[in-house]
Design a protein around this motif. Sequence first.
Motif, PDB file in Angstrom:
ATOM      1  N   ARG A 190      -7.267   6.981 -12.367  1.00  0.00           N
ATOM      2  CA  ARG A 190      -6.315   6.544 -12.048  1.00  0.00           C
ATOM      3  C   ARG A 190      -6.128   6.499 -10.446  1.00  0.00           C
ATOM      4  N   TRP A 192      -3.812   6.227  -6.818  1.00  0.00           N
ATOM      5  CA  TRP A 192      -2.589   6.259  -6.279  1.00  0.00           C
ATOM      6  C   TRP A 192      -2.752   5.857  -4.776  1.00  0.00           C
ATOM      7  N   VAL A 193      -1.908   5.127  -3.917  1.00  0.00           N
ATOM      8  CA  VAL A 193      -1.883   4.833  -2.438  1.00  0.00           C
ATOM      9  C   VAL A 193      -0.368   5.232  -2.079  1.00  0.00           C
ATOM     10  N   ALA A 196       2.082   6.252  -4.771  1.00  0.00           N
ATOM     11  CA  ALA A 196       2.324   4.932  -5.753  1.00  0.00           C
ATOM     12  C   ALA A 196       1.099   4.628  -6.699  1.00  0.00           C
ATOM     13  N   LEU A 197       1.378   4.730  -7.943  1.00  0.00           N
ATOM     14  CA  LEU A 197       0.351   4.497  -8.907  1.00  0.00           C
ATOM     15  C   LEU A 197      -0.158   2.923  -8.660  1.00  0.00           C
ATOM     16  N   ARG A 198      -1.434   2.727  -8.459  1.00  0.00           N
ATOM     17  CA  ARG A 198      -1.718   1.421  -8.046  1.00  0.00           C
ATOM     18  C   ARG A 198      -2.903   0.697  -9.025  1.00  0.00           C
ATOM     19  N   GLY A 199      -3.476   1.499  -9.765  1.00  0.00           N
ATOM     20  CA  GLY A 199      -4.463   0.874 -10.801  1.00  0.00           C
ATOM     21  C   GLY A 199      -5.032   1.895 -11.706  1.00  0.00           C
ATOM     22  N   THR A 241     -10.994   0.000 -11.399  1.00  0.00           N
ATOM     23  CA  THR A 241      -9.787  -0.646 -10.710  1.00  0.00           C
ATOM     24  C   THR A 241     -10.462  -1.777  -9.965  1.00  0.00           C
ATOM     25  N   ILE A 244      -8.109  -1.812  -3.948  1.00  0.00           N
ATOM     26  CA  ILE A 244      -6.500  -1.942  -3.484  1.00  0.00           C
ATOM     27  C   ILE A 244      -6.795  -2.254  -1.776  1.00  0.00           C
ATOM     28  N   CYS A 250      -2.838   5.593   5.704  1.00  0.00           N
ATOM     29  CA  CYS A 250      -1.986   5.994   4.211  1.00  0.00           C
ATOM     30  C   CYS A 250      -2.846   7.213   3.604  1.00  0.00           C
ATOM     31  N   VAL A 252      -4.567   8.443  -0.234  1.00  0.00           N
ATOM     32  CA  VAL A 252      -5.122   7.923  -1.250  1.00  0.00           C
ATOM     33  C   VAL A 252      -5.612   9.102  -2.191  1.00  0.00           C
TER      34      VAL A 252
END
Length: 267
Positions: A190, A192-193, A196-199, A241, A244, A250, A252
């Motif tokens: 999984r 997160w960026v 927020a879970l992104r893939g 994934t 992104i 940010c 990651v």
Amino acid sequence: MPHTDATDAAERAAAVLFEARRARPRAPLAPLPPGVAPADEAAGYAAQHALARRLGAEPPAGFKIGATTRQMQAYLGLAGPAAGFVSRQGLRATPAEFRFADFFQPGVECEIGLRLGRDLPPGPCSRATAEAAVAEVFPAIEIVERRYGADLAAFGTPSLIADQVFHAAGVLGAPVPDWRALDLGATQGRMWVADALRGEGHGRDLLGHPMEALAWLAGSGAARVFGGLRAGQVVFLGSVTPPIWLEGPCTVRIAFDGLGMADLRFV
């Protein structure tokens, strides 16, 4: 390397790609012109090898495999996987920090990584032989760059290969003890960026199993031009994934069941 017309062609392509990186472009790289663009995948790998020499990355610190999943092949317009060399100066251990401004339209990918414990010669390779050569397995983040604009078909697969298939840098997680006891095909990753879970995806998305991806790499054009895979090199086995693409600084984080986490901060 013996002097041939193919050598000249590889050097011309590598020179253009090298100068484009030195110039720190503000716009995507235009398709390489006729007479410079590699004509096929073999020519693309030859140009990639020439680029590695210009970047002081021979022998490379390792390799990345792109488009190991069907969704990534569709996204990139590739018929199958493609490989690129990895330079030592772009590798960091988790938790890692990079300047966002040092990259051109960067993105991140959620990967399973490994370090080889023995050499793998170039050529056909079984999954069992590939797996036996592995010393360490860990979670990894690959940093990629959207260097080619929206029309990837116009840039061309051989040129993508010559330019390391989007690769820019990478973050290596801590090796997991007793990784051979894990079902790497079933492990779920999984990403997160900014929390927020992104893939998410599974190890089996990488050509059916992560070690199948390593076996593919041993038989690839990249392994051929670099003289095989060497003990101590790291391999990014492919993203579970889609990439992104980031808008600015940010955090990651990626995590794989049984493999742990890797963290990256762009500042």
